[in-house]
Design a protein around this motif. Structure first.
Motif, mmCIF file in Angstrom:
data_model
loop_
_atom_site.group_PDB
_atom_site.id
_atom_site.type_symbol
_atom_site.label_atom_id
_atom_site.label_comp_id
_atom_site.label_asym_id
_atom_site.label_seq_id
_atom_site.Cartn_x
_atom_site.Cartn_y
_atom_site.Cartn_z
ATOM 1 N N ARG A 69 0.819 -1.209 0.000
ATOM 2 C CA ARG A 69 0.000 0.000 0.000
ATOM 3 C C ARG A 69 0.856 1.264 0.000
ATOM 4 O O ARG A 69 0.336 2.378 -0.103
ATOM 5 C CB ARG A 69 -0.939 -0.011 1.210
ATOM 6 C CG ARG A 69 -2.094 -0.971 1.018
ATOM 7 C CD ARG A 69 -2.677 -1.534 2.286
ATOM 8 N NE ARG A 69 -3.029 -0.544 3.291
ATOM 9 C CZ ARG A 69 -3.822 -0.808 4.340
ATOM 10 N NH1 ARG A 69 -4.350 -2.031 4.463
ATOM 11 N NH2 ARG A 69 -4.095 0.106 5.222
ATOM 12 N N GLU A 70 2.182 1.127 0.125
ATOM 13 C CA GLU A 70 3.099 2.263 0.133
ATOM 14 C C GLU A 70 3.830 2.329 -1.201
ATOM 15 O O GLU A 70 4.854 1.657 -1.399
ATOM 16 C CB GLU A 70 4.086 2.138 1.287
ATOM 17 C CG GLU A 70 3.408 2.093 2.657
ATOM 18 C CD GLU A 70 4.381 1.817 3.787
ATOM 19 O OE1 GLU A 70 5.586 1.649 3.501
ATOM 20 O OE2 GLU A 70 3.935 1.758 4.946
ATOM 21 N N ARG A 115 -7.958 -1.272 0.318
ATOM 22 C CA ARG A 115 -6.629 -0.655 0.329
ATOM 23 C C ARG A 115 -5.537 -1.636 -0.067
ATOM 24 O O ARG A 115 -4.599 -1.271 -0.784
ATOM 25 C CB ARG A 115 -6.346 -0.073 1.714
ATOM 26 C CG ARG A 115 -7.134 1.189 2.015
ATOM 27 C CD ARG A 115 -6.879 1.661 3.433
ATOM 28 N NE ARG A 115 -7.506 2.967 3.680
ATOM 29 C CZ ARG A 115 -7.542 3.558 4.866
ATOM 30 N NH1 ARG A 115 -6.997 2.950 5.915
ATOM 31 N NH2 ARG A 115 -8.118 4.729 5.012
ATOM 32 N N ILE A 144 -5.753 -1.122 -4.088
ATOM 33 C CA ILE A 144 -4.672 -0.143 -4.208
ATOM 34 C C ILE A 144 -3.305 -0.833 -4.209
ATOM 35 O O ILE A 144 -2.404 -0.439 -4.962
ATOM 36 C CB ILE A 144 -4.760 0.897 -3.067
ATOM 37 C CG1 ILE A 144 -6.084 1.664 -3.152
ATOM 38 C CG2 ILE A 144 -3.584 1.855 -3.120
ATOM 39 C CD1 ILE A 144 -6.287 2.401 -4.466
ATOM 40 N N ASN A 166 -0.646 -0.401 -7.160
ATOM 41 C CA ASN A 166 0.739 0.039 -6.930
ATOM 42 C C ASN A 166 1.741 -0.937 -7.534
ATOM 43 O O ASN A 166 2.696 -0.531 -8.203
ATOM 44 C CB ASN A 166 1.004 0.181 -5.428
ATOM 45 C CG ASN A 166 0.232 1.322 -4.805
ATOM 46 O OD1 ASN A 166 -0.188 2.253 -5.495
ATOM 47 N ND2 ASN A 166 0.029 1.259 -3.494
ATOM 48 N N ALA A 180 -8.624 5.095 -7.361
ATOM 49 C CA ALA A 180 -7.635 5.411 -6.329
ATOM 50 C C ALA A 180 -8.097 6.605 -5.486
ATOM 51 O O ALA A 180 -7.942 6.606 -4.249
ATOM 52 C CB ALA A 180 -6.280 5.700 -6.976
ATOM 53 N N LYS A 181 -8.684 7.616 -6.132
ATOM 54 C CA LYS A 181 -9.127 8.806 -5.415
ATOM 55 C C LYS A 181 -10.263 8.478 -4.452
ATOM 56 O O LYS A 181 -10.291 8.964 -3.314
ATOM 57 C CB LYS A 181 -9.566 9.867 -6.432
ATOM 58 C CG LYS A 181 -9.983 11.175 -5.787
ATOM 59 C CD LYS A 181 -10.366 12.195 -6.847
ATOM 60 C CE LYS A 181 -10.812 13.514 -6.204
ATOM 61 N NZ LYS A 181 -11.207 14.516 -7.233
ATOM 62 N N GLU A 218 -8.936 6.507 -1.431
ATOM 63 C CA GLU A 218 -8.145 7.388 -0.577
ATOM 64 C C GLU A 218 -9.040 8.344 0.203
ATOM 65 O O GLU A 218 -8.784 8.639 1.383
ATOM 66 C CB GLU A 218 -7.155 8.177 -1.433
ATOM 67 C CG GLU A 218 -6.246 9.082 -0.614
ATOM 68 C CD GLU A 218 -5.289 9.887 -1.483
ATOM 69 O OE1 GLU A 218 -4.590 10.761 -0.943
ATOM 70 O OE2 GLU A 218 -5.241 9.627 -2.706
ATOM 71 N N GLY A 219 -10.113 8.805 -0.441
ATOM 72 C CA GLY A 219 -10.982 9.761 0.223
ATOM 73 C C GLY A 219 -12.046 9.136 1.099
ATOM 74 O O GLY A 219 -12.803 9.852 1.775
#
Length: 606
Positions: A333-334, A372, A376, A380, A570-571, A574-575
């Motif tokens: 996730r990073e 996530r 995500i 990534n 992704a947005k 994240e939100g």
């Protein structure tokens, strides 16, 4: 100690050759050799013995171990005798001895074969008789005559095992015998057969996954004896023991060995840098083992668990010291951490196995975590693979992504779609997803749960009497992932042949029997379906079709529909914040994955 024994066998062979020579003269002259021919016999005897000695050396007859004499050894003996007889005849005819009886040259090899063959057969009989009375464990063999013959050959010469009977699934086999071991009855009569011959254990020779193996498990439990099978070929190669071993669940479920393109995989991996996310997990660690076997120069292993990556490091350093392993604690996730590692090592192939996979845990309280990590995290990893110029990116998916009824399955389906979307942006990288079902013995799977419940004395908890799942072994899953990664074109989703689905309650019963208990001792209880679970898993969505591939266990799923907007996905995630409302999250997932249909609203306050 070996040389005196070998010298004794050589001496005995040559003495029997000489005896056959004299017997040939004796028979030629009706049991009374005239005096004038005794000299001829004596003169030719030395030539005969020397000729046979040379022939036996050439035919390697004296390398045999008499205790294990079989048809191959007898065929070599025949070759040696034929060559020895031919040399003898050629030399004596060349010497032109007067009045030499040529019929002796034909009689002598036949008599030599009888005498030398009888000596070997007699010695093997003595050894086997001694073994039979040596107190070996009495074993009953389960299988057809052909299967039993293979098992008897494997046990041949063993002082530890004494075959005392056979039970066969073929009715016509009953009453027949092989190697003096009789077929006592059918597999259903196993308990009676064990009592009749006082068997201490049963050896299953029937092929893996057959009904005979399952019946043998029931019969062994009724008879109160352990159930064994012969080692698999890979266990022989790894020298994990040269004798029978206990039957395992994989033997009962049974799968055909995976056919791998060894040359293609070696070309893909050999001398290359390979990166694996989720490397400390069940599938990830097996992928690492297989990749190391195919000669990767550098293996970059990533996992969020410090202990898991440490365990993997210790194992691979011991088993593949020639390979350079690099072990990172990293969360997919990073993206910055992931990109830094990939840019430093520039992997040619990336296998993405990091994921949350436990359906009930991801269904309540942890839904955003599934998005996530599974969505995500996959995005990534796929982006990083494209940016660092990897040749291939392979994502591990699941059958729960087909017509998902839970958040975990829907998150994996969305991850598949994102991989396809990313594939359009990095044409130099082949992006492939591989979809398969449950893996036997993997962390969090039902088998370790059942094993721990059995160890505690039960009960074994099954959600529903009719629930079924597809299963495969960890090595098979990893090997098919590698094969799909080699074959796949960018954007494809591979579906693995999972065989026949297995009822979970039958799985529980087999594990109880394998542990040596009955269902009366370890009961099974039904607790109802958990949140997000369904009775039947599917490997293909309704709007998908498959096309075959050159590999019999791999098919490509073709699906239509628009791919998601990568940035918008992704947005939104994240939100969404740290704890979005469950209905809000599921509603958004339904928009992204139209086939997602949750069974009902889950109470988030629980």
């Amino acid at each position: 100690m070996q040389w005196p024994r070998r010298a004794a066998r050589v001496t005995l062979d040559l003495a029997l050759v000489a005896l056959a020579w004299w017997l040939a003269f004796w028979l030629r002259f009706n049991l009374e050799v005239p005096g004038e021919f005794i000299g001829l016999a004596s003169e030719g005897l030395g030539i005969c013995v020397v000729a046979y000695a040379a022939a036996f050396v050439v035919a390697r007859v004296w390398r045999h171990v008499w205790s294990y004499t079989g048809l191959p050894e007898l065929r070599q003996l025949v070759v040696g005798i034929v060559v020895g007889g031919a040399i003898t005849g050629a030399l004596l005819l060349a010497l032109r001895l007067p009045n030499f009886p040529r019929s002796v040259l034909l009689l002598q090899p036949v008599l030599a074969l009888v005498l030398l063959g009888a000596a070997r057969a007699g010695w093997r009989t003595v050894v086997e008789s001694r073994s039979a009375h040596g107190g070996g464990r009495r074993v009953l063999i389960v299988g057809s005559l052909q299967d039993a013959a293979d098992a008897l050959r494997a046990l041949k010469g063993s002082h530890e095992w004494l075959p005392v009977g056979i039970v066969s699934p073929i009715p016509s086999d009953v009453g027949r015998s092989i190697q003096d071991v009789r077929v006592l009855g059918g597999v259903d009569a196993m308990a009676q057969a064990c009592a009749e011959v006082q068997a201490q254990t049963a050896l299953v020779a029937s092929p893996p996954g057959s009904d005979d193996r399952r019946q043998a498990l029931l019969g062994a439990t009724d008879a109160g004896i352990p159930l064994l099978t012969l080692p698999r070929p890979d266990e022989w190669l790894k020298a994990q023991g040269a004798g029978p071993r206990r039957v395992e669940l994989e033997d009962l479920l049974g799968r055909e060995p995976v056919q791998l393109d060894e040359a293609g995989l070696s070309d893909l991996m050999s001398g290359q840098t390979v990166l694996v996310t989720g490397a400390g997990g069940s599938i990830g660690s097996e992928l690492c083992r297989q990749i190391a076997r195919f000669g990767a120069a550098r293996l970059v292993c990533l996992d969020i668990s410090e202990y898991a990556i440490y365990e993997l490091e210790q194992e691979l350093r011991a088993s593949h010291p020639q390979m350079r392993g690099l072990y990172y604690t990293c969360n997919v996730r990073e993206p910055q951490r992931l990109a830094a590692i990939a840019q430093r090592h520039r992997p040619a192939v990336v296998f993405h196995a990091a994921a949350y996979k436990h359906v009930p845990l991801m269904e309540q309280l942890n839904e955003i975590e599934a998005l996530r990590t599974n969505v995500i995290g996959t995005l990534n990893a796929a982006r990083v693979a494209g940016e660092c110029g990897a040749r291939r990116f392979v994502m591990i998916s699941t059958d729960k992504a087909v017509n998902p009824t839970n958040v975990m399955g829907a998150s994996k389906r969305l991850a598949e779609m994102l991989v396809q979307a990313v594939a359009g942006r990095y044409p130099q990288t082949r992006f492939v997803s591989v979809r398969f079902g449950n893996v036997l013995g993997s962390s969090g799977s039902v088998v370790p749960l059942f094993a721990s419940q059995i160890a505690r004395g039960g009960p074994v908890t099954v959600t529903h009497p009719e629930i079924v799942r597809y299963f495969m072994t960890i090595p098979e899953a990893a090997q098919l992932v590698l094969q799909a990664g080699l074959m796949g074109q960018s954007g494809e989703i591979f579906v693995l042949d999972m065989g026949e689905p297995v009822r979970i309650v039958e799985l529980a019963r087999m594990l109880i029997r394998l542990s040596g208990h009955s269902e009366q001792e370890i009961p099974i209880s039904y607790i109802g379906l958990r949140p997000g679970e369904k009775l039947y898993e599917e490997l293909l969505a309704n709007d998908e079709t498959t096309v075959p591939t050159p590999h019999p266990k791999l098919r490509v799923a073709k699906s239509g529909g628009a791919l998601p907007d990568i940035e918008a996905v992704a947005k939104w995630i994240e939100g969404a914040g740290a704890a979005p409302a469950g209905e809000l999250l599921r509603g958004w997932l339904r928009e992204q994955v139209p086939e997602y249909s949750p069974p009902g609203t889950v109470d988030q306050a629980a």
